[in-house]
Design a protein around this motif. Structure first.
Motif, PDB file in Angstrom:
ATOM      1  N   LEU A 170       0.848  -1.137   0.127  1.00 58.18           N
ATOM      2  CA  LEU A 170       0.001  -0.043  -0.016  1.00 58.18           C
ATOM      3  C   LEU A 170       0.894   1.244   0.042  1.00 58.18           C
ATOM      4  CD1 LEU A 170      -2.056  -2.148   1.101  1.00 58.18           C
ATOM      5  CD2 LEU A 170      -3.477  -0.154   2.051  1.00 58.18           C
ATOM      6  N   VAL A 171       0.479   2.404  -0.657  1.00 61.09           N
ATOM      7  CA  VAL A 171       1.193   3.634  -0.803  1.00 61.09           C
ATOM      8  C   VAL A 171       0.153   4.483  -0.478  1.00 61.09           C
ATOM      9  CG1 VAL A 171       1.912   5.439  -2.301  1.00 61.09           C
ATOM     10  CG2 VAL A 171       2.908   3.177  -2.456  1.00 61.09           C
ATOM     11  N   ARG A 172       0.383   5.329   0.566  1.00 63.08           N
ATOM     12  CA  ARG A 172      -0.503   6.542   1.000  1.00 63.08           C
ATOM     13  C   ARG A 172       0.214   7.804   0.701  1.00 63.08           C
ATOM     14  NH1 ARG A 172      -3.436   5.262   6.534  1.00 63.08           N
ATOM     15  NH2 ARG A 172      -5.079   6.388   5.576  1.00 63.08           N
ATOM     16  N   LEU A 173      -0.604   8.707  -0.150  1.00 61.54           N
ATOM     17  CA  LEU A 173      -0.093  10.176  -0.562  1.00 61.54           C
ATOM     18  C   LEU A 173      -1.027  10.943   0.213  1.00 61.54           C
ATOM     19  CD1 LEU A 173       0.553   9.538  -4.137  1.00 61.54           C
ATOM     20  CD2 LEU A 173       2.276   9.404  -2.359  1.00 61.54           C
ATOM     21  N   GLY A 197      -4.846   9.896  -0.564  1.00 60.07           N
ATOM     22  CA  GLY A 197      -4.979   8.964  -1.608  1.00 60.07           C
ATOM     23  C   GLY A 197      -4.253   7.644  -1.143  1.00 60.07           C
ATOM     24  N   THR A 198      -4.951   6.555  -1.243  1.00 59.45           N
ATOM     25  CA  THR A 198      -4.342   5.214  -1.049  1.00 59.45           C
ATOM     26  C   THR A 198      -4.218   4.488  -2.353  1.00 59.45           C
ATOM     27  OG1 THR A 198      -5.155   5.130   1.158  1.00 59.45           O
ATOM     28  CG2 THR A 198      -4.316   3.039   0.369  1.00 59.45           C
ATOM     29  N   GLY A 199      -3.158   3.930  -2.464  1.00 52.73           N
ATOM     30  CA  GLY A 199      -3.200   2.907  -3.808  1.00 52.73           C
ATOM     31  C   GLY A 199      -2.471   1.668  -3.352  1.00 52.73           C
ATOM     32  N   TYR A 200      -2.465   0.590  -4.230  1.00 53.73           N
ATOM     33  CA  TYR A 200      -1.889  -0.627  -4.030  1.00 53.73           C
ATOM     34  C   TYR A 200      -1.547  -1.579  -5.081  1.00 53.73           C
ATOM     35  CZ  TYR A 200      -6.294  -3.271  -4.922  1.00 53.73           C
ATOM     36  OH  TYR A 200      -7.203  -3.671  -5.601  1.00 53.73           O
ATOM     37  N   ALA A 201      -0.581  -2.573  -4.679  1.00 55.62           N
ATOM     38  CA  ALA A 201      -0.319  -3.607  -5.633  1.00 55.62           C
ATOM     39  C   ALA A 201      -0.267  -4.860  -4.871  1.00 55.62           C
ATOM     40  CB  ALA A 201       1.206  -3.217  -6.394  1.00 55.62           C
ATOM     41  N   TYR A 202       0.259  -5.902  -5.439  1.00 48.47           N
ATOM     42  CA  TYR A 202       0.198  -7.232  -4.851  1.00 48.47           C
ATOM     43  C   TYR A 202       1.094  -8.137  -5.564  1.00 48.47           C
ATOM     44  CZ  TYR A 202      -2.187  -9.492  -8.871  1.00 48.47           C
ATOM     45  OH  TYR A 202      -2.529 -10.027 -10.171  1.00 48.47           O
ATOM     46  N   THR A 203       1.709  -9.262  -4.825  1.00 49.02           N
ATOM     47  CA  THR A 203       1.996 -10.641  -5.222  1.00 49.02           C
ATOM     48  C   THR A 203       1.372 -11.721  -4.537  1.00 49.02           C
ATOM     49  OG1 THR A 203       3.733 -11.316  -3.618  1.00 49.02           O
ATOM     50  CG2 THR A 203       4.296  -9.315  -5.076  1.00 49.02           C
ATOM     51  N   ILE A 204       1.484 -13.006  -5.007  1.00 50.19           N
ATOM     52  CA  ILE A 204       0.584 -13.923  -4.492  1.00 50.19           C
ATOM     53  C   ILE A 204       1.804 -14.931  -3.687  1.00 50.19           C
ATOM     54  CG2 ILE A 204      -1.108 -13.965  -6.289  1.00 50.19           C
ATOM     55  CD1 ILE A 204       0.239 -16.420  -7.506  1.00 50.19           C
ATOM     56  N   GLY A 205       2.752 -14.334  -2.940  1.00 51.04           N
ATOM     57  CA  GLY A 205       3.395 -15.133  -2.133  1.00 51.04           C
ATOM     58  C   GLY A 205       5.018 -14.611  -2.135  1.00 51.04           C
ATOM     59  N   THR A 206       5.407 -14.051  -3.183  1.00 51.56           N
ATOM     60  CA  THR A 206       6.804 -13.805  -2.928  1.00 51.56           C
ATOM     61  C   THR A 206       7.123 -12.412  -3.645  1.00 51.56           C
ATOM     62  OG1 THR A 206       7.423 -14.757  -4.877  1.00 51.56           O
ATOM     63  CG2 THR A 206       7.660 -15.962  -2.884  1.00 51.56           C
ATOM     64  N   ALA A 263      -2.642   5.360  -6.196  1.00 53.38           N
ATOM     65  CA  ALA A 263      -2.843   6.419  -4.999  1.00 53.38           C
ATOM     66  C   ALA A 263      -3.050   7.879  -5.667  1.00 53.38           C
ATOM     67  CB  ALA A 263      -1.485   6.648  -4.057  1.00 53.38           C
ATOM     68  N   LEU A 264      -2.410   8.033  -7.034  1.00 55.88           N
ATOM     69  CA  LEU A 264      -2.730   9.339  -7.507  1.00 55.88           C
ATOM     70  C   LEU A 264      -3.905   9.521  -8.134  1.00 55.88           C
ATOM     71  CD1 LEU A 264       0.719   9.612  -9.116  1.00 55.88           C
ATOM     72  CD2 LEU A 264      -0.041  11.290  -7.339  1.00 55.88           C
ATOM     73  N   TRP A 265      -4.448   8.365  -8.610  1.00 54.87           N
ATOM     74  CA  TRP A 265      -5.812   8.353  -9.340  1.00 54.87           C
ATOM     75  C   TRP A 265      -6.826   8.609  -7.988  1.00 54.87           C
ATOM     76  CZ3 TRP A 265      -8.523   8.446 -13.848  1.00 54.87           C
ATOM     77  CH2 TRP A 265      -7.450   8.303 -14.962  1.00 54.87           C
ATOM     78  N   ASP A 266      -6.601   7.955  -7.017  1.00 53.83           N
ATOM     79  CA  ASP A 266      -7.526   8.042  -5.710  1.00 53.83           C
ATOM     80  C   ASP A 266      -7.689   9.426  -5.584  1.00 53.83           C
ATOM     81  OD1 ASP A 266      -9.297   6.679  -3.898  1.00 53.83           O
ATOM     82  OD2 ASP A 266      -7.730   6.739  -2.378  1.00 53.83           O
ATOM     83  N   LEU A 267      -6.441  10.370  -5.385  1.00 52.61           N
ATOM     84  CA  LEU A 267      -6.239  11.737  -5.123  1.00 52.61           C
ATOM     85  C   LEU A 267      -7.120  12.425  -6.216  1.00 52.61           C
ATOM     86  CD1 LEU A 267      -2.772  12.327  -4.022  1.00 52.61           C
ATOM     87  CD2 LEU A 267      -4.754  12.554  -2.448  1.00 52.61           C
ATOM     88  N   ARG A 268      -6.977  12.095  -7.446  1.00 54.28           N
ATOM     89  CA  ARG A 268      -7.626  12.745  -8.639  1.00 54.28           C
ATOM     90  C   ARG A 268      -8.838  12.692  -8.313  1.00 54.28           C
ATOM     91  NH1 ARG A 268      -6.198  11.187 -14.711  1.00 54.28           N
ATOM     92  NH2 ARG A 268      -4.689  13.148 -14.704  1.00 54.28           N
TER      93      ARG A 268
END
Length: 362
Positions: free
Chosen positions: A34-37, A45-54, A109-114
């Protein structure tokens, strides 16, 4: 003011909600970055990405060591400019999944802010094509499930008014995959869309045999039959089978999608906003696919993708795999078989930060 005053990142592990297996791997956990700006006027604004284990700590290190320090003092409204600036900073490690995931966490996160600054939901600000989109179920189709389990789940989805289900394939023999698909098709009839997904497990010869075995049962698509970097193999398969070929979850730049589309190797594009670098490049891929008259049915991330599929004219399906319910206050709404994009300003995810903090590992 829209000037970024603070940028932070964290890593939280979210347990899978059910056993998930395919032909090459199991979903161990969702490493959630999670990134919070925060801007000078107090908007967050909060954005995110993910992995499925590593790999989650590697993404986090790239963010903390290189990307986030660059954001201080920048205008959050300049989403395209900031994406390009961050991309240029990481050019030595692109195109690659670690960099794309890091870029995606910032970009969302930038799109969340926008969206919050505009007072609009993502589905409208990103295009506004419609608010409700078809949804298909993957949770009832994992490779370890028995044919009886597959049939039970498919019938439940049909009864609920959903338009499709996905069945994982990639058993040792194509005849076994065909028997599983046949059981589902005979139970649900001809109207339900039944997708199949091989998760890059096949050689070209194996993919050709698999497609031949599955064709009589009218699969809606055959997903990732071969490794994602085998463009010519997918093009040969697409010419040899009546089944539409779906690819995209393992591609990390718009240029990779262009190569697939130009060669006729993809009939369905499954661009993943996290893996392609965020909402900004996701929209470019979707519009590129529209120019080729190709549907967009993104991989995973239903809580985010529902808004993006709703935004574009060629958005066809959202994949239903619940994974954020433990760390959000609301979940994806599905009404009469259609997923409904959230109307609240922002990207549409109502994070429970206390629950996130309980799962924080870095």
């Amino acid at each position: 003011m829209s000037i970024i005053a603070n940028a932070t990142a964290l890593l939280a592990d979210i347990a899978v909600e059910t056993d998930r297996t395919d032909a090459v791997q199991s979903f161990v956990k969702q490493e959630t970055i999670l990134v919070r700006l925060a801007t000078a006027d107090g908007t967050e604004g909060t954005g995110y990405a993910y992995t499925i284990g590593t790999g989650g700590t590697s993404v986090l290190a790239l963010l903390r060591d290189h990307l986030l320090p660059l954001l201080a003092g920048k205008d959050a409204r300049n989403v395209e400019g900031l994406w390009q600036e961050l991309f240029a900073l990481t050019r030595a490690t692109t195109t690659g999944v670690i960099t794309s995931l890091a870029l995606a966490a910032v970009d969302t996160a930038l799109w969340d802010l926008r969206c919050k600054r505009a007072g609009e939901p993502l589905w409208r600000l990103a295009g506004g094509h419609r608010q409700q989109v078809p949804v298909y179920d993957t949770e009832g189709g994992w490779l370890h499930l028995s044919p009886d389990d597959l049939v039970k789940s498919a019938l439940a989805a049909k009864e609920a008014g959903w338009a499709g289900v996905k069945i994982k394939v990639g058993k040792p023999h194509a005849a076994e995959d065909a028997a599983r698909l046949r059981a589902v098709r005979e139970a649900v009839g001809p109207d339900l869309h039944v997708m199949t997904d091989a998760n890059q497990s096949q050689s070209l010869s194996g993919a050709l045999r698999l497609a031949t075995a599955l064709e009589p049962y009218d699969p809606y698509w055959l997903e990732e039959p071969m490794p994602a970097d085998d463009i010519s193999g997918h093009a040969r398969l697409a010419r040899a089978t009546r089944i539409p070929v779906a690819v995209g979850e393992s591609m990390y730049s718009p240029a990779q999608f262009r190569s697939y589309l130009e060669s006729g190797a993809a009939s369905v594009v499954q661009v993943d906003a996290a893996r392609v670098g965020g909402i900004t490049p996701w929209l470019k891929v979707a519009h590129l696919a529209e120019a080729f008259n190709v549907l967009v049915c993104p991989h995973f991330l239903m809580e985010l993708h529902v808004s993006l599929v709703a935004a574009v004219a060629n958005g066809a399906y959202v994949e239903h795999i619940p994974q954020l319910r433990a760390v959000t206050r609301t979940e994806l709404a599905v009404r009469d078989g259609l997923a409904v994009a959230p109307d609240a300003p922002g990207i549409g995810i109502d994070w429970d930060m206390d629950a996130v903090d309980d799962r924080r590992v870095a």
